[in-house]
Scaffold this active site. Structure first.
Site, PDB file in Angstrom:
ATOM      1  CG  HIS A 262      41.721  45.140  40.060  1.00  0.00           C
ATOM      2  ND1 HIS A 262      42.610  45.093  38.997  1.00  0.00           N
ATOM      3  CD2 HIS A 262      42.453  44.847  41.162  1.00  0.00           C
ATOM      4  CE1 HIS A 262      43.812  44.776  39.437  1.00  0.00           C
ATOM      5  NE2 HIS A 262      43.767  44.635  40.739  1.00  0.00           N
TER       6      HIS A 262
HETATM    7  O1  RIB Z   1      42.561  40.419  39.696  1.00  0.00           O
HETATM    8  C1  RIB Z   1      41.856  41.370  40.445  1.00  0.00           C
HETATM    9  C2  RIB Z   1      40.532  40.829  40.868  1.00  0.00           C
HETATM   10  O2  RIB Z   1      40.724  39.666  41.665  1.00  0.00           O
HETATM   11  C3  RIB Z   1      39.747  41.805  41.765  1.00  0.00           C
HETATM   12  O3  RIB Z   1      38.375  41.597  41.555  1.00  0.00           O
HETATM   13  C4  RIB Z   1      40.139  41.381  43.155  1.00  0.00           C
HETATM   14  O4  RIB Z   1      39.135  41.676  44.124  1.00  0.00           O
HETATM   15  C5  RIB Z   1      40.220  39.885  42.984  1.00  0.00           C
HETATM   16  O5  RIB Z   1      38.900  39.357  43.051  1.00  0.00           O
END
Ligand code: RIB
Ligand code: CA
Length: 342
Positions: A262
């Site tokens: 992500h």
């Molecule tokens: O849902 C994914 C996000 O939540 C990413 O940024 C991961 O690091 C957590 O913070």
């Protein structure tokens, strides 16, 4: 750039990506409670700056927890310290004397047009907006990793972790950007797009080769918690130990032996929005729902009669991102830690 992270495994890859990108000038980093608590996020971030050979970069501790609810962390996803199986030396770097919210506001005033990147809960950005309501017009671009729209949640059936941790903050942020001019709307990288960014062991092998690191290791399910990388390059050793935990986590939920990357994807988009196609929408956050609280809702068609306040990433080519990640971080790791002559 002004970063706001909850370092975490994928946040740490976002930091490496930006440190490896010559066009990125990191002005300051806000440490936000999320994957782990604020102090651990700050410690992880400082340690990543050491590993990444960074110069002096301000890291400011954020609030102890969300605006209105108790903090929930997720060590089962990111490991006891938030960096998977990796353990980094404690950094000697000092934390900033100012709060994360003050840092956001003062850096944005001092550097109009700066790019903001949020890869954790929006607690400290919301607090910064309370200090400086002009933030939406001061920032040149804001990229947010968070939310889920036409896609299942990863924390409850409909919500995504960063929003789940602090939905009140997320609502304050999206509401504050309702007044932003179209070119200053936040670019939102939600699960819809980030769950197409599937890192696999072969990507780590390509990174090792790009870094000139040996041996080239291919993590696999079942190696167990005690196994540690023997890669010659310290960046690769870190990445294999950190990301292997993430692989194990996704594998444990039958998602495959992979990891959704992500945050480095959001970082790459912050540097180059052309990596994604976007659609404008009005985004709001459910706060009162019993089973839908913290769900992000996108009004694509103006049904609410409100102006769009976000550009949501709806298309990308994951291979282009991985090529860029491997090229940049691999070359950077090789430059930082050159292999001794044979
Ligand atoms: O849902 C994914 C996000 O939540 C990413 O940024 C991961 O690091 C957590 O913070
Ligand atoms: Ca994160």
């Amino acid at each position: 750039m002004i970063l706001d992270v909850d370092t975490g495994i994928d946040d740490s890859l976002a930091l490496l990506y930006l440190l490896a990108s010559p066009e990125a000038q990191i002005l300051g980093i806000a440490a936000t409670a999320g994957n782990v608590g604020t102090a651990q996020v700050a410690a992880n971030t400082l340690a990543m700056l050491d590993l990444g050979g960074a110069g002096e970069i301000e890291v400011a501790a954020g609030a102890d927890g969300p605006l209105a609810i108790p903090l929930r962390t997720t060590e089962d996803t990111h490991g006891p310290q938030g960096l998977g199986y990796a353990e980094l030396p404690v950094s000697a770097r000092a934390l900033s004397g100012r709060s994360a919210a003050r840092m956001w506001a003062e850096l944005a005033r001092a550097h109009p047009g700066a790019i903001g990147l949020c890869t954790g809960p929006l607690t400290n950005l919301a607090l910064a907006l309370r200090l400086e309501p002009e933030l939406p017009r001061l920032l040149g671009r804001l990229v947010i990793m968070g939310g889920a729209f036409q896609h299942p949640g990863n924390t409850t059936p409909t919500n995504e972790w960063n929003i789940h941790v602090d939905p009140e903050a997320a609502k304050e942020v999206f509401d504050a950007f309702s007044a932003a001019p179209p070119q200053r709307r936040p670019l939102v990288c939600a699960l819809d797009i980030t769950e197409t960014i599937e890192m696999r062991p072969a990507h780590l092998a390509r990174l090792a080769e790009a870094a000139g690191s040996a041996p080239v290791e291919l993590p696999a399910a079942g190696q167990g918690a005690a196994w540690r990388s023997a890669a010659s390059n310290p960046v690769l050793r870190y990445l294999v130990d950190a990301v292997r935990f993430y692989f194990d986590f996704h594998h444990g939920y039958d998602l495959g032996y992979l990891a959704h990357m992500h945050d480095p994807f959001a970082a790459a988009v912050a540097l180059d929005p052309a990596l994604v196609t976007t659609r404008p929408a009005t985004v709001d956050v459910e706060l009162a729902g019993t089973i839908t609280r913290a769900t992000t809702v996108a009004d694509w068609a103006g049904m609410w009669g409100r102006q769009p306040n976000a550009d949501i990433a709806v298309g990308t080519d994951p291979a282009v991102f991985f090529d860029r990640l491997i090229t940049r971080v691999g070359a950077y790791a090789r430059r930082l830690y050159p292999e001794p002559p044979a």
